[in-house]
Design a protein around this motif. Structure first.
Motif, PDB file in Angstrom:
ATOM      1  N   GLN A 111     -34.847  47.959 -10.184  1.00  8.41           N
ATOM      2  CA  GLN A 111     -34.779  48.594 -11.625  1.00  8.41           C
ATOM      3  C   GLN A 111     -33.498  49.229 -11.789  1.00  8.41           C
ATOM      4  OE1 GLN A 111     -38.467  50.983 -11.361  1.00  8.41           O
ATOM      5  NE2 GLN A 111     -39.294  49.821 -12.997  1.00  8.41           N
ATOM      6  N   GLU A 134     -42.583  43.841 -22.527  1.00  8.43           N
ATOM      7  CA  GLU A 134     -43.079  44.477 -21.227  1.00  8.43           C
ATOM      8  C   GLU A 134     -42.122  44.275 -20.051  1.00  8.43           C
ATOM      9  OE1 GLU A 134     -47.287  45.752 -19.089  1.00  8.43           O
ATOM     10  OE2 GLU A 134     -47.249  43.877 -20.581  1.00  8.43           O
ATOM     11  N   GLU A 135     -41.784  42.830 -19.911  1.00 12.03           N
ATOM     12  CA  GLU A 135     -40.774  42.400 -18.844  1.00 12.03           C
ATOM     13  C   GLU A 135     -39.512  43.215 -19.091  1.00 12.03           C
ATOM     14  OE1 GLU A 135     -40.714  38.255 -19.248  1.00 12.03           O
ATOM     15  OE2 GLU A 135     -42.722  37.930 -18.554  1.00 12.03           O
ATOM     16  N   SER A 138     -39.420  46.997 -18.122  1.00 12.16           N
ATOM     17  CA  SER A 138     -39.662  47.020 -16.622  1.00 12.16           C
ATOM     18  C   SER A 138     -38.709  46.960 -15.712  1.00 12.16           C
ATOM     19  CB  SER A 138     -40.754  45.847 -16.237  1.00 12.16           C
ATOM     20  OG  SER A 138     -42.075  46.234 -17.082  1.00 12.16           O
ATOM     21  N   ASN A 141     -35.429  51.996 -15.349  1.00 12.32           N
ATOM     22  CA  ASN A 141     -36.029  53.046 -14.857  1.00 12.32           C
ATOM     23  C   ASN A 141     -35.483  54.228 -15.533  1.00 12.32           C
ATOM     24  OD1 ASN A 141     -37.475  54.869 -13.377  1.00 12.32           O
ATOM     25  ND2 ASN A 141     -37.183  54.104 -11.672  1.00 12.32           N
ATOM     26  N   ILE A 171     -46.228  50.752 -19.436  1.00 13.54           N
ATOM     27  CA  ILE A 171     -44.922  50.761 -18.773  1.00 13.54           C
ATOM     28  C   ILE A 171     -44.421  52.158 -18.159  1.00 13.54           C
ATOM     29  CG2 ILE A 171     -42.462  50.384 -18.941  1.00 13.54           C
ATOM     30  CD1 ILE A 171     -43.215  47.879 -21.053  1.00 13.54           C
ATOM     31  N   THR A 174     -44.692  52.929 -14.452  1.00 10.20           N
ATOM     32  CA  THR A 174     -44.098  51.982 -13.352  1.00 10.20           C
ATOM     33  C   THR A 174     -42.505  52.870 -13.288  1.00 10.20           C
ATOM     34  OG1 THR A 174     -42.828  50.827 -15.026  1.00 10.20           O
ATOM     35  CG2 THR A 174     -45.153  49.913 -14.322  1.00 10.20           C
ATOM     36  N   TRP A 175     -42.201  53.833 -14.209  1.00 12.70           N
ATOM     37  CA  TRP A 175     -40.955  54.478 -14.152  1.00 12.70           C
ATOM     38  C   TRP A 175     -41.133  55.762 -13.337  1.00 12.70           C
ATOM     39  CZ3 TRP A 175     -39.862  54.292 -20.261  1.00 12.70           C
ATOM     40  CH2 TRP A 175     -39.589  52.892 -20.422  1.00 12.70           C
TER      41      TRP A 175
END
Length: 305
Positions: A111, A134-135, A138, A141, A171, A174-175
């Motif tokens: 990321q 979303e991709e 992602s 970051n 999301i 995921t960061w």
């Protein structure tokens, strides 16, 4: 003593150039002043990418080169423009291109670590590319994330539709770098389970700002304090947020406290007391934009208790 801009220390000159470029000026007007301006300006532009049309995103995704500079921030500002459904595809390709170049620099990141990722555009419920959105996000970051509506503050519009809002909240989890989140002009899905936290567990999150939001469940906000630990959390602001439509009532801090009580009592009365103190310390519910007629009109203080 006669002093010119060229005599300024580099760090002061860079601040002036950065302020001018960030204000929306035509870059060539700044970069053509002299060689010193061009060198500093080009590096700043490559570190802080700002796209003001889907076409700019597309062109960068296809031909962009960040000249070996480590990216610092990305802004997509489509104010006054229609956000085509391919904007997420181009954003994903642009971020992937930047990520691939950081790998060539030996950073080896899956990321892109960013100081800030800022969006100012509409999403659409009928858009079939929500998975691409979303991709795209992602790949990044960021430390700071902001998604605000492109319309004026007094125009209560929806920029983040419910299907996108639910994906966006996922999301966030995921960061690993995220500390500050701002989302406005957002509508949430109606969830019968009010005890599901609005956000996943985000250990580093410091501030959360939610503005001009509809169908925001008081229980989902309370669950942030009841279920998630969020040890770094310093402040949560709910500004012009509604549990239903804008014709209903604004969310007040007492609504969050009652929701927390439902979630925690009678099982854990002692822990509820701690959660209640934390809510009163960190959470503010505020009014900002008042309706001319109708709706939940609040007189006096901006704080809703």
């Amino acid at each position: 003593m006669h002093v010119t801009l060229g005599d300024l220390p580099p760090e002061i000159l860079l601040l002036i150039i950065a302020y001018t470029l960030a204000s929306g000026s035509i870059p060539s007007n700044i970069l053509c002043v002299n060689h010193q301006f061009r060198s500093a300006g080009v590096e700043w532009l490559y570190r802080n990418l700002c796209f003001r049309s889907s076409e700019q995103l597309r062109l960068f995704a296809q031909t962009g080169d960040n000249a070996g500079v480590v990216l610092r921030s990305v802004t997509v500002d489509l104010t006054g423009k229609f956000a085509r459904s391919d904007v997420w595809q181009h954003l994903r390709e642009a971020l992937c291109r930047c990520r691939d170049r950081t790998e060539k620099l030996g950073l080896g990141q899956k990321q892109i670590l960013l100081e800030a990722l800022c969006l100012r555009l509409h999403s659409y419920a009928r858009d079939t590319s929500h998975h691409v959105f979303e991709e795209a996000l992602s790949v990044a970051n960021p430390r700071v994330f902001r998604w605000t509506g492109p319309d004026p503050d007094h125009h209560f519009s929806t920029a983040i539709v419910a299907p996108v809002a639910s994906r966006l909240c996922r999301i966030f989890g995921t960061w690993s770098n995220i500390q500050d989140i701002t989302v406005t002009n957002i509508t949430f899905s109606v969830d019968p389970d009010n005890s599901v936290p609005l956000l996943p567990e985000i250990p580093g999150l410091r501030t959360l700002y939610v503005g001009q939001a509809t169908f925001l469940s008081a229980g989902s906000v309370a669950a942030i304090f009841c279920i998630n630990r969020m040890p770094s959390l310093e402040r949560v602001r709910l500004v012009d947020t509604y549990c239903e439509s804008i014709w209903g009532s604004r969310i007040r801090r007492s609504d969050i406290e009652k929701a927390a009580q439902i979630i925690m009592l009678p099982q854990d009365e002692v822990q509820y007391g701690c959660v209640l103190l934390r809510i009163r310390k960190l959470l503010t519910c505020e009014k900002k934009t008042e309706r001319i007629i109708g709706g939940d009109r609040v007189e006096g203080s901006i704080f809703l208790v």
